[in-house]
Design a protein around this motif. Structure first.
Motif, short mmCIF file in Angstrom:
data_model
loop_
_atom_site.label_atom_id
_atom_site.label_comp_id
_atom_site.label_asym_id
_atom_site.label_seq_id
_atom_site.Cartn_x
_atom_site.Cartn_y
_atom_site.Cartn_z
N PHE A 110 28.29 45.60 57.37
CA PHE A 110 27.03 45.44 58.09
C PHE A 110 26.86 44.03 58.65
CE2 PHE A 110 25.63 49.29 55.73
CZ PHE A 110 25.22 50.04 56.82
N SER A 111 27.42 43.02 57.98
CA SER A 111 27.24 41.64 58.42
C SER A 111 28.36 41.16 59.34
CB SER A 111 27.15 40.71 57.20
OG SER A 111 26.09 41.07 56.37
N LYS A 112 29.37 41.99 59.53
CA LYS A 112 30.55 41.62 60.32
C LYS A 112 31.22 40.37 59.76
CE LYS A 112 28.97 43.70 64.68
NZ LYS A 112 28.74 43.51 66.12
N THR A 113 31.33 40.33 58.42
CA THR A 113 32.02 39.22 57.75
C THR A 113 33.31 39.73 57.13
OG1 THR A 113 30.62 39.64 55.81
CG2 THR A 113 29.91 37.91 57.31
N ASN A 114 34.03 38.84 56.44
CA ASN A 114 35.32 39.23 55.87
C ASN A 114 35.50 38.57 54.51
OD1 ASN A 114 37.85 40.38 55.66
ND2 ASN A 114 38.87 38.68 56.70
N VAL A 115 34.63 38.95 53.57
CA VAL A 115 34.71 38.38 52.22
C VAL A 115 35.78 39.08 51.40
CG1 VAL A 115 33.45 37.99 50.08
CG2 VAL A 115 32.28 37.71 52.27
N VAL A 116 35.86 40.40 51.50
CA VAL A 116 36.75 41.17 50.64
C VAL A 116 38.22 40.86 50.91
CG1 VAL A 116 37.49 43.50 50.00
CG2 VAL A 116 35.06 43.00 50.29
N ARG A 117 38.62 40.88 52.14
CA ARG A 117 40.00 40.56 52.56
C ARG A 117 41.05 41.32 51.74
NH1 ARG A 117 40.03 34.13 52.63
NH2 ARG A 117 38.32 34.41 51.17
N ASP A 118 40.83 42.61 51.60
CA ASP A 118 41.77 43.48 50.90
C ASP A 118 42.29 44.49 51.91
OD1 ASP A 118 43.05 45.43 49.39
OD2 ASP A 118 41.71 45.18 47.68
N PRO A 119 43.61 44.56 52.14
CA PRO A 119 44.14 45.49 53.14
C PRO A 119 43.83 46.95 52.85
CG PRO A 119 45.90 44.55 51.79
CD PRO A 119 44.66 43.78 51.49
N LEU A 120 43.54 47.27 51.58
CA LEU A 120 43.24 48.65 51.22
C LEU A 120 41.78 49.01 51.49
CD1 LEU A 120 45.17 48.89 47.82
CD2 LEU A 120 45.94 49.60 50.09
N VAL A 121 40.93 47.97 51.71
CA VAL A 121 39.50 48.21 51.93
C VAL A 121 39.14 47.74 53.34
CG1 VAL A 121 37.16 47.80 51.08
CG2 VAL A 121 39.08 47.81 49.48
N SER A 122 39.07 48.67 54.27
CA SER A 122 38.77 48.32 55.65
C SER A 122 37.26 48.27 55.87
CB SER A 122 39.39 49.35 56.60
OG SER A 122 39.00 49.09 57.93
N THR A 123 36.79 47.14 56.35
CA THR A 123 35.36 47.00 56.64
C THR A 123 35.11 46.78 58.13
OG1 THR A 123 35.42 44.60 56.25
CG2 THR A 123 34.94 46.02 54.35
N GLU A 124 36.15 47.03 58.93
CA GLU A 124 36.01 46.87 60.38
C GLU A 124 35.16 48.02 60.95
OE1 GLU A 124 37.09 44.49 62.48
OE2 GLU A 124 37.82 43.32 60.77
N ARG A 125 34.25 47.69 61.84
CA ARG A 125 33.48 48.73 62.52
C ARG A 125 34.35 49.36 63.60
NH1 ARG A 125 27.40 46.40 63.59
NH2 ARG A 125 27.00 45.54 61.51
N SER A 126 34.24 50.67 63.68
CA SER A 126 35.04 51.38 64.67
C SER A 126 34.14 52.15 65.62
CB SER A 126 36.01 52.35 63.98
OG SER A 126 35.30 53.27 63.18
N ALA A 127 34.70 52.48 66.78
CA ALA A 127 34.02 53.30 67.80
C ALA A 127 32.60 52.78 68.08
CB ALA A 127 33.98 54.76 67.34
#
Length: 500
Positions: free
Chosen positions: A179-196
């Motif tokens: 929701f914040s468009k940040t990158n705290v987790v930085r885990d390749p298995l957990v994608s937090t990128e917004r799509s579409a």
């Protein structure tokens, strides 16, 4: 097929499944145990096993509520903690209804700005649908990737359940990242990128509260498969506290037990958060909720707030002084030290008050440090409690002008200064009685002025303020400390989170 006894080798799987569906939808089957009992005559035929598992999937969707989407493959740890497995069908079982185990964690998250977004989008309903899909599906995907499960509550709230402290924290941060468009987790298995279409959504901030990891706080799964119990309520109260501390920015409050379990889980094999030094736990003392004391931490994940580490020990020292009821001196001096260390660690600020405060026209980090030194000198060296407490209130007035100042410290400052003000009133009453009894000695050549001044309240108060600092008033420290002993029970406090 009207009864299971009618089953034969000629019965198709479709007909058998239809029969079980009718029983599940009709409410005659609500658990896997009852499904097995009804299916007992057909279980001997292995051809029926796939049908029984299909019926179990339908049973999950209709009866498991919050946990209808879990499976041994997608949520291995949660499955182990939540499900009583069947010995003949290892991928099926019955949902536990009372969870009094340590490996259950709950996060309550609130989306800031949700109501405003809905109001702003009332003429563009497609944006509201995009946000709805993001909350319902994207957040669920993030949680599943973390081994957690989520459910939307009351529009702008999300409840997350996981079977480890690492999973619940990673899932919560993943939602904040999304929701914040940040990158705290930085885990390749957990994608937090917004799509579409979700990329068109604005940035939303999140407040969260996380509890769990304690067998004394059970979680109840109700008959309707919703969640209930102290764990859920305490997570909600911690979320409220996070929102109080930071109504405009994302903030996470966690129970101390969650922090301890997180550190324990990552002692050997480290998750991406630990490897990247992405989080820091800032101890915030005890919060009272419905008669229960909850030790809590603020989880720092914003790099710009890592300066809080520099005064963490000073915060803990103040908590110890409060716990020991050390009002004679330590609470005051520890509070001043904490304020000083805080402003020294903070980014530089510059505030211009409407009117000069204690001769200060422009407030900077240094000016608050100087005020702190004056207050400490007045209290600890000069026994000038009146001026010391007055300076505390001046410091509060200044700090409220600084938007980035730690709200938690301001809360403690306001509570402690109020306690000292109460002490000061009683102290001044005692000192004033000494002044009355020793007026001739105190005022000497000004005694006549003292008598005359009594007729004019303003002059009287001014002279009395001067008299309170007179060397003729003896044993000031003893009087102050005795009052603290008398009022110790009234001085004790904890921060309360919950409904009044």
């Amino acid at each position: 097929m009207q009864d299971v006894s009618e089953y034969s080798d000629n019965t198709s799987n479709y007909e058998l499944f239809t029969f079980f569906c009718e029983q599940i939808i009709g409410g005659k089957i609500s658990t896997f145990s009852s499904l097995k009992r009804m299916a007992a005559p057909v279980i001997v035929n292995k051809k029926s096993h796939s049908v029984i598992m299909q019926a179990f999937e339908l049973l999950k969707k209709t009866n498991w509520g919050f946990f209808s989407g879990i499976s041994p493959r997608s949520h291995a740890k949660l499955w182990k903690e939540l499900v009583i497995p069947d010995k003949n069908f290892p991928d099926a079982g019955d949902l536990k209804r009372t969870l009094q185990i340590s490996n259950i964690y709950i996060a309550m998250l609130d989306i800031h700005g949700y109501t405003k977004f809905c109001m702003d989008s009332r003429k563009n309903l497609s944006m509201m649908h995009i946000l709805d899909r993001a909350i319902e599906f994207e957040i669920s995907k993030i949680c599943t990737a973390c081994g957690a499960v989520s459910q939307r509550e009351r529009g702008d709230e999300v409840v997350v359940v996981a079977a480890s402290a690492t999973d619940i924290i990673t899932a919560s941060l993943g939602i904040i990242d999304y929701f914040s468009k940040t990158n705290v987790v930085r885990d390749p298995l957990v994608s937090t990128e917004r799509s579409a279409d979700a990329s068109a959504l604005p940035v939303f901030k999140i407040s969260a509260g996380i509890t769990g990891g304690n067998t004394t706080s059970p979680l109840i799964i109700t008959e309707k498969s919703t969640l209930s119990g102290f764990l859920l309520n305490s997570a909600a109260r911690l979320q409220m506290r996070a929102n109080e501390l930071s109504p405009q920015e994302s903030r996470i409050m966690v129970a101390r037990q969650v922090q301890m379990q997180f550190l324990k889980e990552n002692a050997q094999s480290q998750c991406s958060l630990v490897k990247n030094n992405a989080v820091y736990f800032f101890y915030t003392g005890h919060i009272e909720f419905k008669g229960v004391m909850i030790p809590a931490c603020e989880m720092i994940f914003n790099e710009e707030e890592r300066y809080k580490e520099e005064y963490s020990d000073d915060m803990i020292s103040l908590f110890e002084a409060i716990r020991e009821n050390a009002w004679e001196q330590r609470i005051f001096t520890d509070l001043i030290k904490l304020i000083t260390r805080t402003v020294m660690a903070m980014p530089h600020f510059l505030v211009t008050p409407a009117e000069p405060l204690e001769g200060i026209t422009v407030i900077t980090n240094k000016s608050i440090v100087d005020l702190g030194k004056r207050a400490k000198l007045a209290y600890a060296a000069n026994d000038d409690y009146d001026y010391a407490v007055t300076l505390l209130h001046k410091i509060i007035e200044i700090i409220t002008m600084i938007p980035s100042f730690d709200r938690l410290i301001l809360d403690y400052l306001q509570i402690i200064s109020a306690r000292y003000t109460g002490l000061l009133n009683a102290y001044n009453e005692n000192v004033d009685r000494q002044i009355e009894s020793n007026a001739v000695m105190v005022f000497q050549e000004n005694y006549n002025a003292w008598e005359t001044a009594k007729k004019g309240v303003q002059m009287f108060e001014k002279l009395r303020e001067t008299a309170r600092k007179s060397e003729s008033i003896t044993r000031k420290k003893t009087l102050w400390y005795n009052l603290i002993k008398q009022k110790r029970n009234e001085l004790a406090f904890t921060l309360y989170a919950g409904k009044e």
